[in-house]
Design a protein around this motif. Sequence first.
Motif, mmCIF file in Angstrom:
data_model
loop_
_atom_site.group_PDB
_atom_site.id
_atom_site.type_symbol
_atom_site.label_atom_id
_atom_site.label_comp_id
_atom_site.label_asym_id
_atom_site.label_seq_id
_atom_site.Cartn_x
_atom_site.Cartn_y
_atom_site.Cartn_z
ATOM 1 N N UNK A 156 27.852 12.598 44.491
ATOM 2 C CA UNK A 156 28.430 11.329 44.933
ATOM 3 C C UNK A 156 28.094 11.101 46.405
ATOM 4 N N UNK A 157 28.199 12.130 47.213
ATOM 5 C CA UNK A 157 27.878 12.021 48.632
ATOM 6 C C UNK A 157 26.435 11.597 48.884
ATOM 7 N N UNK A 158 25.520 12.034 48.019
ATOM 8 C CA UNK A 158 24.115 11.635 48.141
ATOM 9 C C UNK A 158 23.964 10.129 47.932
ATOM 10 N N UNK A 159 24.699 9.587 46.963
ATOM 11 C CA UNK A 159 24.650 8.153 46.690
ATOM 12 C C UNK A 159 25.223 7.393 47.880
ATOM 13 N N UNK A 160 26.339 7.858 48.400
ATOM 14 C CA UNK A 160 26.954 7.196 49.554
ATOM 15 C C UNK A 160 26.042 7.263 50.772
ATOM 16 N N UNK A 161 25.367 8.387 50.966
ATOM 17 C CA UNK A 161 24.396 8.505 52.059
ATOM 18 C C UNK A 161 23.229 7.539 51.852
ATOM 19 N N UNK A 162 22.786 7.404 50.608
ATOM 20 C CA UNK A 162 21.698 6.467 50.312
ATOM 21 C C UNK A 162 22.129 5.042 50.644
ATOM 22 N N UNK A 163 23.328 4.669 50.225
ATOM 23 C CA UNK A 163 23.832 3.332 50.562
ATOM 24 C C UNK A 163 23.818 3.117 52.077
ATOM 25 N N UNK A 164 24.305 4.115 52.809
ATOM 26 C CA UNK A 164 24.337 3.955 54.263
ATOM 27 C C UNK A 164 22.927 3.832 54.835
ATOM 28 N N UNK A 172 12.191 -2.382 48.821
ATOM 29 C CA UNK A 172 13.141 -1.668 47.988
ATOM 30 C C UNK A 172 14.488 -2.370 48.128
ATOM 31 N N UNK A 173 15.170 -2.544 47.008
ATOM 32 C CA UNK A 173 16.483 -3.186 47.041
ATOM 33 C C UNK A 173 17.298 -2.707 45.860
ATOM 34 N N UNK A 174 18.579 -3.071 45.842
ATOM 35 C CA UNK A 174 19.521 -2.572 44.833
ATOM 36 C C UNK A 174 20.090 -3.751 44.049
ATOM 37 N N UNK A 175 20.062 -3.610 42.728
ATOM 38 C CA UNK A 175 20.662 -4.616 41.836
ATOM 39 C C UNK A 175 21.774 -3.938 41.050
ATOM 40 N N UNK A 176 22.974 -4.486 41.163
ATOM 41 C CA UNK A 176 24.132 -3.900 40.507
ATOM 42 C C UNK A 176 24.280 -4.422 39.081
ATOM 43 N N UNK A 204 36.044 -3.298 57.527
ATOM 44 C CA UNK A 204 35.570 -1.996 57.986
ATOM 45 C C UNK A 204 34.132 -1.762 57.549
ATOM 46 N N UNK A 205 33.486 -0.814 58.218
ATOM 47 C CA UNK A 205 32.127 -0.420 57.865
ATOM 48 C C UNK A 205 32.208 0.514 56.655
ATOM 49 N N UNK A 206 31.990 -0.052 55.475
ATOM 50 C CA UNK A 206 31.978 0.708 54.222
ATOM 51 C C UNK A 206 30.627 0.430 53.568
ATOM 52 N N UNK A 207 29.699 1.403 53.628
ATOM 53 C CA UNK A 207 28.353 1.161 53.123
ATOM 54 C C UNK A 207 28.294 0.582 51.702
ATOM 55 N N UNK A 208 29.146 1.052 50.803
ATOM 56 C CA UNK A 208 29.140 0.519 49.439
ATOM 57 C C UNK A 208 29.426 -0.983 49.442
ATOM 58 N N UNK A 209 30.410 -1.405 50.224
ATOM 59 C CA UNK A 209 30.748 -2.832 50.294
ATOM 60 C C UNK A 209 29.638 -3.641 50.952
#
Length: 139
Positions: free
Chosen positions: A58-66, A107-111, A88-93
């Motif tokens: 999970x931390x790897x995903x959060x690091x990737x988002x950041x 490169x980009x992210x599609x949810x 607040x600074x929340x990378x996921x948001x």
Amino acid sequence: MKNFKSYISPPLEFEVLEHDRVIAKVKLDYMNQNVDVWQDEEVLPVFLPFPGKQKVLVGDVLDYFESRCLPRTRHHIEKVLHALELQDYVPTDIVKQTHGVLYDDYVWIRFSGEELTCADVHPRFASEQGLSADICKQQ
């Protein structure tokens, strides 16, 4: 008694794309601390979210988002967050709104549930497509 499950995000599913090619699929289950990942082995590792990783946490995903966000230390970060309507600074948001678009690459992210293309989210791609069309019209 409070229901603490309401504080835990539901599973988050997203794809990582390079232009409009899906190069990775990720399902992140916060509750069970589990991450399922598929990455296209034919893509250069520099484009992949977790190159060479056998087990993604999970931390790897959060690091990737950041890594796909503006820096925490950016001058006037509060104004940028306010423009994104974030407290607040929340990378996921942040990534949910910006799709992790960086000017340096495509490169980009599609949810899950989104039907977007690179032209919908990447200003550089859209402007280059417009420029290409203008050049073709001139010739």
